[in-house]
Design an enzyme around this catalytic site. Structure first.
Site, PDB file in Angstrom:
ATOM      1  CE  LYS A   1      -4.012  -1.427  -3.000  1.00  0.00           C
ATOM      2  NZ  LYS A   1      -2.862  -0.740  -2.385  1.00  0.00           N
ATOM      3  CG  ASP A   2       0.847  -6.576  -9.499  1.00  0.00           C
ATOM      4  OD1 ASP A   2      -0.121  -6.150 -10.159  1.00  0.00           O
ATOM      5  OD2 ASP A   2       1.989  -6.104  -9.584  1.00  0.00           O
TER       6      ASP A   2
END
Ligand SMILES: *Cc1c(COP(=O)(O)O)cnc(C)c1O
Length: 438
Positions: free
Chosen positions: A107-108
């Site tokens: 998700k970064d």
């Protein structure tokens, strides 16, 4: 370039509106009007490009003139400060490790890019922007890190008290600056309801420019395409077909892969692997889409999604034709017992440690190859969506040995938590927002 709603009721919008508004009012999802294939020269020269150079070419081809070219280049450069290495596990099976970002989760990629893209549009408008996020754990951490110190943006994160892990809580509550955390005396659904009410509160919206950072945002989808190209770039033998298995919950990750394929990336087949929340595998099997409500809790909890939000985008991409969807995607689901069995097997046989989500992806890939007699004939890739230390208790218990926590994550333990306390009451939330920021 304009963006349309998959429900086709709300009007088309430009990139800024699609990014700042996140979801059209008809509750569809934004999609680019055209998906332009990359030129052959891009693929011919791909081996000489850095990750950021390649990602920029992809983003520019998709977004065309919707954003200034130099600004886009800088956004991509700043967002991609970490790699997605392709780690060989055995034979022609490799893991695309997406957990080398600041919060050790894929998700970064989405959060880093979205924060900078929003930052770009905010800079142009010179008005302070408030981003509200409800989180059950992982998303909040990635979003907090993505937006940390982005000028003119204040982020307010709501999380359910006692329901996120200690390290997850520290990821949300120790940054300070433009990141504020509110510990809510309730569940994740309560947090989400408070945020939703805020978006619909006219008075509040007149005082503060509110935006959402949720996973359906196009700004989070676009950067998730980049690492599929990075996987291809790292293949030693590009003549063999590339098959990719994606551990899926809301199906944002795999949707980005499908768009990458539309742009010409030669992925022969996608495999969507889920946990017991097997709405999509059942859909491919039976042609019936039955959401699971409430969703089933599993060890791969970031995929505990009973009604995948990006299903709409997949249907839209294939004009609702399930046969063409089946041609591109196969799907499998696994129980918790199967997940842990695979986690243990891969550690014992190859010494490779995975998180539970990644174990599901490995198992889906191997099942597909075995069922179709494709073992050793393809480039088999499974995506690792989180570092195993993020799920340290269950991973250590399963493999019977200790897992190293990367230094950045370990250091969080000693940092001081700073969070406001909030009862589940919208008026109190509103008073907090106005009192603190206006
Ligand atoms: C969010 C998440 C997923 C699911 O990704 P989707 O894009 O929602 O399908 C899988 N694994 C981990 C670790 C996640 O955080």
């Amino acid at each position: 370039m304009q963006f349309y709603s998959t429900k086709h009721i709300s009007p088309n919008v430009d990139l800024e509106e699609a990014v700042m508004k996140s979801q059209p009012s008809d509750k569809g999802l934004y999609m680019p009007e055209v998906i332009t294939p990359l030129p052959a020269s891009f693929f011919e020269g791909i081996k000489d490009l850095t990750f950021a150079e390649m990602a920029f070419e992809v983003a520019h081809c998709l977004l065309e003139d919707s954003i200034d070219k130099e600004a886009l280049k800088k956004i991509v450069w700043d967002a991609l400060q970490f790699d997605a290495p392709l780690q060989s596990v055995h034979d022609d099976i490799a893991c695309l490790e997406l957990f080398h970002g600041p919060t050790l989760a894929f998700k970064d990629f989405g959060a880093q890019f979205m924060a900078r893209l929003m930052g770009h549009f905010v800079k142009e408008s010179q008005e302070k922007q408030y981003v509200l996020v409800a989180t059950s754990g992982d998303t909040g951490g990635a979003v907090a890190r993505g937006f940390f110190q982005v000028p003119n943006i204040e982020v307010i994160i709501l999380y359910p008290s006692g329901k996120v892990s200690d390290l997850q809580e520290k990821q949300l509550t120790t940054l300070g600056h433009n990141i504020s955390a509110l510990e809510v005396n309730g569940t994740f659904d309560d947090c989400q309801a408070l945020v939703k009410t805020a978006f619909n509160d006219e008075e509040l919206n007149q005082k503060m420019r509110l935006a959402s950072a949720n996973s359906i945002s196009l700004a989070r989808l676009i950067p998730q395409m980049f690492y599929y190209f990075r996987a291809y770039q790292q293949l030693k033998d590009k003549s063999k077909p590339m098959i990719v298995c994606v551990p899926s919950g809301n199906f944002g990750n795999i949707t980005a892969g499908l768009i990458a394929k539309r742009m010409g990336l030669p992925i022969a087949k996608f495999i969507a692997a889920t946990n017991a929340n097997k709405v999509f595998p059942e859909y491919l099997k039976t042609e019936n889409y039955h959401p699971i409500s409430p969703s089933i809790a599993t060890y791969s909890n970031a995929m505990d999604v009973g009604n995948p939000s990006n299903f709409q985008r997949i249907i839209d991409l294939y004009d609702g034709d399930i046969e063409s969807i089946r041609q591109d995607i196969s799907a499998y689901s696994y129980t918790d017992a199967e997940t842990l069995e695979t986690l243990k097997e891969v550690y014992n046989e190859y010494g490779y440690v995975m998180c539970p989500h990644t174990a599901i992806a490995y198992r889906g890939l191997m099942e597909y190859l075995r069922t179709n007699g494709l073992e050793k004939q393809v480039n088999g890739i499974f995506l690792a969506t989180a570092h195993p230390s993020k799920f340290i208790d269950i991973v250590e218990e399963t493999i019977g040995t200790s897992v190293e926590i990367p230094a950045d994550l370990a250091a969080l333990k000693d940092k001081e938590k700073v969070a406001g306390w909030l009862e589940v009451d919208f008026e109190t939330f509103k008073e907090y927002l106005v009192g603190r920021f206006i």
